[in-house]
Design an enzyme around this catalytic site. Structure first.
Site, PDB file in Angstrom:
ATOM      1  N   CYS A  53       0.828  -1.204   0.000  1.00 38.99           N
ATOM      2  CA  CYS A  53       0.000   0.000   0.000  1.00 38.99           C
ATOM      3  C   CYS A  53       0.873   1.269   0.000  1.00 38.99           C
ATOM      4  O   CYS A  53       1.637   1.482  -0.936  1.00 38.99           O
ATOM      5  CB  CYS A  53      -0.987  -0.028   1.158  1.00 38.99           C
ATOM      6  SG  CYS A  53      -2.336   1.179   0.984  1.00 38.99           S
ATOM      7  N   HIS A  58      -3.700  -4.777  -0.441  1.00 37.72           N
ATOM      8  CA  HIS A  58      -3.306  -5.369   0.837  1.00 37.72           C
ATOM      9  C   HIS A  58      -3.386  -6.891   0.740  1.00 37.72           C
ATOM     10  O   HIS A  58      -4.488  -7.456   0.844  1.00 37.72           O
ATOM     11  CB  HIS A  58      -4.243  -4.895   1.954  1.00 37.72           C
ATOM     12  CG  HIS A  58      -4.029  -3.488   2.380  1.00 37.72           C
ATOM     13  ND1 HIS A  58      -3.173  -3.134   3.405  1.00 37.72           N
ATOM     14  CD2 HIS A  58      -4.554  -2.324   1.911  1.00 37.72           C
ATOM     15  CE1 HIS A  58      -3.186  -1.824   3.557  1.00 37.72           C
ATOM     16  NE2 HIS A  58      -4.009  -1.302   2.659  1.00 37.72           N
ATOM     17  N   GLU A  92      -2.593  -9.080   2.915  1.00 40.67           N
ATOM     18  CA  GLU A  92      -3.027  -9.649   4.198  1.00 40.67           C
ATOM     19  C   GLU A  92      -4.536  -9.569   4.379  1.00 40.67           C
ATOM     20  O   GLU A  92      -5.098 -10.221   5.271  1.00 40.67           O
ATOM     21  CB  GLU A  92      -2.308  -8.951   5.356  1.00 40.67           C
ATOM     22  CG  GLU A  92      -2.821  -7.580   5.734  1.00 40.67           C
ATOM     23  CD  GLU A  92      -2.352  -6.441   4.830  1.00 40.67           C
ATOM     24  OE1 GLU A  92      -2.654  -5.281   5.141  1.00 40.67           O
ATOM     25  OE2 GLU A  92      -1.689  -6.722   3.809  1.00 40.67           O
TER      26      GLU A  92
END
EC number: 4.3.2.10
Length: 214
Positions: free
Chosen positions: A83, A192, A194
């Protein structure tokens, strides 16, 4: 056992990144480093980031993370930006009336604008939610990830895909932008991983096993 270092410079909740890494690399050590000393002995490095670019740059420079990052690049350590962690690697951002970034890549970071449209429909800014990523190169971090897989984005600024030979993945949101860029032992994503379910976890798993070579 590897030492996977996530740089903590006060920008964003890093625990979701650390938690995802522990799932894909349960036998490795995951360290949230607030100083270069805590990052000593890293086998691979993650540069995350959420927030305004000026604060991110100040937070990154203050603890001495710039020399650390340069040393890791020169040593060939695998490096993953996430990001704003990707955006600070660019030349300059339009955010906060213009902020110089690290210049690891020559591209700018641009604002989506207040009148972003697609097919005559106004698009919301920030770009928030799931979007497809088209893989532009064959790279180890795309292993076992289907082309066109969806990843999770939250951002108002973007790195243009046009005339950008560093693009590893591309997304369209009113304009084509770089969803991922790469150079040598650096791979960075605007999305992202994750927060991107199975595709994101696979990318992190690929990063944990990557030797830093394309």
């Amino acid at each position: 056992m590897q030492k996977i270092v996530v740089l903590d410079y006060g920008m964003g909740n890093l625990h979701s990144v650390a938690s995802a890494l522990k799932k894909v690399a349960p036998t490795d050590e995951v360290v949230l480093a607030t100083t270069p000393e805590e990052a000593h002995g890293a086998d691979r490095l993650i540069v995350p980031g959420v927030g305004a670019i000026r604060d991110c740059m100040e937070g990154f420079i203050r603890p001495g993370f710039v020399p650390l990052l340069n040393q890791c690049i020169e040593a060939g350590l695998p490096i993953l930006g996430i990001c704003v962690g990707m955006q600070i690697m660019m030349k300059r951002s339009e955010e906060n009336n213009g902020v110089d970034c690290l210049g690891l890549f020559p591209q700018p970071v641009k604002f989506f604008g207040t009148d972003l449209q697609e097919n005559g429909q106004r698009l919301k800014v920030p770009h928030m939610g799931w979007n497809q990523v088209q893989q532009k190169i064959d790279h180890p971090l795309w292993r076992d990830i289907e082309n066109g897989s969806r990843f999770y984005f939250v951002h108002s600024y973007y790195v243009p895909a046009e005339n950008n030979n560093a693009v590893a993945g591309e997304t369209d949101y009113g304009v084509k932008f770089a969803a991922a860029v790469t150079r040598n032992n650096i791979f960075a994503t605007q999305f992202h991983p994750e927060k991107s379910a199975d595709a994101g976890m696979q990318l992190l798993k690929n990063f944990v096993g990557w030797n830093g070579a394309a």
